[in-house]
Each structure stands twice: as structure tokens, then as C-alpha cells.
Design a protein around this motif. Structure first.
Motif, PDB file in Angstrom:
ATOM      1  N   GLY A 145       0.788  -1.230   0.000  1.00 46.67           N
ATOM      2  CA  GLY A 145       0.000   0.000   0.000  1.00 46.67           C
ATOM      3  C   GLY A 145       0.817   1.276   0.000  1.00 46.67           C
ATOM      4  N   LEU A 146       2.136   1.173  -0.110  1.00 47.36           N
ATOM      5  CA  LEU A 146       2.968   2.369   0.029  1.00 47.36           C
ATOM      6  C   LEU A 146       2.950   3.255  -1.211  1.00 47.36           C
ATOM      7  N   ILE A 147       2.742   2.697  -2.396  1.00 48.63           N
ATOM      8  CA  ILE A 147       2.715   3.556  -3.589  1.00 48.63           C
ATOM      9  C   ILE A 147       1.532   4.523  -3.516  1.00 48.63           C
ATOM     10  N   GLY A 148       0.434   4.081  -2.922  1.00 53.22           N
ATOM     11  CA  GLY A 148      -0.741   4.953  -2.819  1.00 53.22           C
ATOM     12  C   GLY A 148      -0.846   5.710  -1.523  1.00 53.22           C
ATOM     13  N   LEU A 197      -2.989  13.300 -11.612  1.00 53.37           N
ATOM     14  CA  LEU A 197      -4.082  12.604 -12.288  1.00 53.37           C
ATOM     15  C   LEU A 197      -5.289  12.484 -11.368  1.00 53.37           C
ATOM     16  N   ALA A 198      -5.044  12.115 -10.114  1.00 50.22           N
ATOM     17  CA  ALA A 198      -6.153  11.981  -9.168  1.00 50.22           C
ATOM     18  C   ALA A 198      -6.834  13.314  -8.905  1.00 50.22           C
ATOM     19  N   VAL A 255      -5.118   5.545 -12.406  1.00 46.34           N
ATOM     20  CA  VAL A 255      -4.736   5.758 -11.008  1.00 46.34           C
ATOM     21  C   VAL A 255      -4.748   4.449 -10.214  1.00 46.34           C
ATOM     22  N   GLY A 256      -5.797   3.657 -10.371  1.00 41.40           N
ATOM     23  CA  GLY A 256      -5.848   2.377  -9.670  1.00 41.40           C
ATOM     24  C   GLY A 256      -4.674   1.471 -10.016  1.00 41.40           C
ATOM     25  N   GLU A 269      -8.372   8.495  -0.224  1.00 41.19           N
ATOM     26  CA  GLU A 269      -9.015   7.192  -0.092  1.00 41.19           C
ATOM     27  C   GLU A 269     -10.042   6.951  -1.188  1.00 41.19           C
ATOM     28  N   ASP A 270     -10.630   8.022  -1.735  1.00 44.19           N
ATOM     29  CA  ASP A 270     -11.668   7.807  -2.743  1.00 44.19           C
ATOM     30  C   ASP A 270     -11.124   7.315  -4.077  1.00 44.19           C
ATOM     31  N   VAL A 271      -9.791   7.326  -4.258  1.00 43.73           N
ATOM     32  CA  VAL A 271      -9.204   6.733  -5.461  1.00 43.73           C
ATOM     33  C   VAL A 271      -8.406   5.474  -5.127  1.00 43.73           C
ATOM     34  N   GLY A 272      -8.503   5.022  -3.883  1.00 48.58           N
ATOM     35  CA  GLY A 272      -7.831   3.796  -3.492  1.00 48.58           C
ATOM     36  C   GLY A 272      -6.551   3.979  -2.711  1.00 48.58           C
TER      37      GLY A 272
END
Length: 379
Positions: free
Chosen positions: A51-54, A98-99, A111-112, A59-62
Motif C-alpha cells: 500500500g505504500l505507492i498509494g 491525475l487523481a 490511477v488504480g 481514499e476515494d481513489v484507493g
């Protein structure tokens, strides 16, 4: 502001330190540099699955929603391990803009997969001093015909797409998301100072449609993204300087000359102290700039602009002084490429001259700082 890490940010730091400590040891970094083109695909997959890349995305884009503070905590650890993965360019240069500014279709498509580690999209917002874009575009039906060259883009040889600003013929600015398999796009691997994956990207009459262009104002997107890229680079520099200083302190404490450790010589101690002060200046300015962006009610984009430039200036000027001191205080072994310290020197230089040297950043800073009153002038 509070310069202590929040509990969440401390957990990011600790998780990143554990993963990088296990998977980015010196032997592995050497192997990636020599045999895998400067990109550690195994490490990238692990960072994504953890989960570190995000970490900085909402949270609404993951993402985890930990903002720039979370990204700084992650990138500081990357710098400490000189881990060959394009975190700063992918997260700050592509995923975040992008997000924030992408169309729903762009967000859904890219993005995902970026967060999951199945797609690499890199940012290419570096430009010559005084400019904001290296590419130019002529208007065609429904879009732009783009030409130009990006001389060094992080991770270009392993990326699927690039986010890049384009100057239109009317002088306006657009930001494009360009798949690298598009007709007219050529990627040529180039050698980066840090030995990380990098490439030149050549655009020859590349046709972009409105679907390829971010719908937001290009100047706004570019300024917003460059702000975060400066902070991200400063965070990498912070980790590089911290570890360079730690290695140097250990070496000079153990290296004995004339019957005593070289660290007991006053000139050595003073130089090491100066390096420590430069490292702390990078830390404080980087954390302040990130805090301003993460706390819009007390900061926000406007005060973060000069703050990000100050952080990058310290990373460029102070960071160079630290890695040069590390080389100098190691003596002859500092030039031995089989000894780890030289790699911190190379990374320090890479960061120092990405997005402008110290002088170029100082010139940008001078353009945004308010004019100070002369001493003794009436209020």
C-alpha cells in the motif's frame, strides 16, 4: 506547526524502513544497477502490495489518504537506502495530478493500476530554467500535434505512459497523459547520474486528442505538480544525507590515524557538524512545506510555493555539501565504487540538479517572495 511525525506517518516510516532494509540492501542495489536497468521490479511490486505507492493519494481513489507527509516519510527511507524505484516521479509527478485534475476516465484507467503497481506512469515536469514545458503543440481538429524532446525522464524505459506539460501555439499550457506506445513517441534509455532507470522521450508529430489532455487549466496543474515534486525530491535528499552522514560518522570514528580516530581531529568534527546542520535544514524545510499542503486551513498552495522552493534549495545546495563532505571525510576509500558511500554522492547530485540547480531555484524563489522593506524605511 508540529515537526514531529504523526502516528500514521511514523508507521509509514517504519514499514518503509523494514521493506527497504530487507529488499534494497547494497548487494541488491548493485545487481539492479548492473543487470536490471536501474529499476527493481521486485521491490516495486512489494511496495505496491504493502500500500505504500498509494500512501499520499486520497481514499476515494484507493489510496491511504496520508498526504504529502506520508509521501515524505516514505521517500526519506528510499533516500536512506538509495533504492532504485521511481517513487517520487510516479507518485508526485503522475498519480497525484491525475487523481486531482484528471478526467473520470483517466482516473479510472490509470490511477488504480498505478497504486496496485501494475502500471507505471511517470511525470516529466522538469524544464529549462525560466520555462515550464519542453514540448510544443499545434492545434489540430480535436487536439494537439506535439513535437519536442524530454532529455531525461525517470523510469521512461519501464513506463507505460507519461504526464507532461505542453505549450500550445497560443501560448497557453496543457497537461497531457501520453501512452508511450503512441505513434511518433520514441523512448531512448539514457544514463542517469544516480544509475536509476531513465530515458529520453522524443515526440515527432504526436497527435493528442482531448481524451489525452487533462481537462483542468494547464498552468494550474503544472504549478501544483511542480510544488509537490520539489518537496518529494527534497525528501529523497533528506534520506540520502541522513544515511551519508551516518556512514561517514561511523567510518571516521573507527578509522585510526596517528594513534587516534580521525573524528577527533577538529577539522573533521567541524565539517561533519556543518553536514549535520545542512541535513537538519533540509528536514525542517521539507516537513514545513509538506505540512502547509496537508493543512490548507493553516497553509495551502500559496504559502507552499515559496516553502517548496526553499526546501528544494536546501536539497540542492545543502545536500551537495553533505555528500561532498562524506566523500572528503572518507579519504581515498570514498572514490572506491565497491564501497557504498559513492552511491550517496551520486544520488545527492542527481537530486541537486533535478528541477533546477541551487542557483536556478534561488532565481525562482526571488520571483515569488514579496519585496522586503529596506532597513530604516518608513512603515
Amino acid at each position: 506547526m508540529d515537526f514531529d511525525l504523526t502516528e500514521d506517518h511514523a508507521e509509514v516510516r517504519d514499514l518503509a524502513a523494514q521493506i527497504l532494509g530487507d529488499l534494497a540492501q547494497v548487494e541488491r542495489v548493485v545487481e539492479v544497477e548492473r543487470n536490471e536497468g536501474g529499476f527493481d521490479a521486485r521491490l516495486w511490486e512489494t511496495l505496491a502490495s504493502s500500500g505504500l505507492i498509494g500512501i499520499a493519494l486520497s481514499e476515494d481513489v484507493g489510496g491511504a489518504g496520508l498526504g504529502m507527509g506520508g509521501l515524505v516519510a516514505l521517500l526519506e527511507q528510499q533516500g536512506r537506502h538509495v533504492a532504485p524505484v521511481p517513487l517520487w516521479s510516479v507518485v508526485a509527478g503522475a498519480a497525484l495530478p491525475l487523481a486531482e485534475f484528471g478526467s473520470p476516465a483517466q482516473v479510472e484507467q490509470w490511477v488504480g493500476p498505478i497504486i496496485e503497481g501494475t502500471a507505471i506512469v511517470t511525470g516529466a515536469f522538469d524544464a529549462a530554467p525560466g520555462q515550464v514545458a519542453r514540448l510544443t503543440g499545434l492545434a489540430v481538429d480535436g487536439g494537439l500535434r506535439v513535437t519536442g524532446e524530454l532529455p531525461q525522464v525517470p523510469a521512461a524505459p519501464v513506463a507505460q505512459a507519461v504526464v507532461v506539460p505542453v505549450t500550445a501555439e497560443d501560448g497557453g499550457l496543457r497537461v497531457a497523459l501520453v501512452p508511450l506506445d503512441r505513434a511518433g513517441v520514441t523512448v531512448v534509455p539514457v544514463a542517469a547520474t544516480s544509475n536509476e532507470s531513465a530515458g529520453a522521450i522524443v515526440f515527432e508529430d504526436v497527435v493528442l486528442t482531448e481524451d489525452d489532455l487533462l481537462p483542468a487549466d494547464g498552468a494550474t496543474v503544472t504549478a501544483w505538480t511542480r510544488r509537490r515534486l520539489r518537496i518529494a525530491l527534497a525528501a529523497v535528499a533528506l534520506g540520502v544525507c541522513e544515511e551519508d552522514l551516518r556512514i561517514t560518522a561511523a567510518y571516521t570514528s573507527e578509522r585510526v590515524q596517528f594513534g587516534r580516530p580521525v573524528s577527533t581531529n577538529q577539522a573533521v568534527a567541524v565539517r561533519a557538524t556543518d553536514a549535520y546542520l545542512d541535513t537538519e535544514a533540509i528536514r525542517l524545510t521539507t516537513h514545513r512545506a509538506a505540512w502547509l499542503l496537508d493543512n490548507p486551513e493553516q497553509g495551502g498552495e500559496e504559502p507552499a510555493e515559496p516553502a517548496s522552493l526553499v526546501a528544494k534549495w536546501w536539497a540542492s545546495v545543502g545536500g551537495l555539501r553533505v555528500v561532498l563532505a562524506g566523500q572528503h571525510l572518507h579519504g581515498g576509500i570514498g572514490a572506491d565504487i565497491d564501497y557504498p558511500i559513492h552511491r550517496y554522492f551520486l544520488w545527492g547530485r542527481q537530486v541537486a540538479f533535478s528541477f533546477g540547480s541551487g542557483d536556478a531555484i534561488a532565481a525562482e524563489l526571488g520571483d515569488v517572495l514579496p519585496t522586503a522593506p529596506r532597513i530604516g524605511a518608513p512603515a
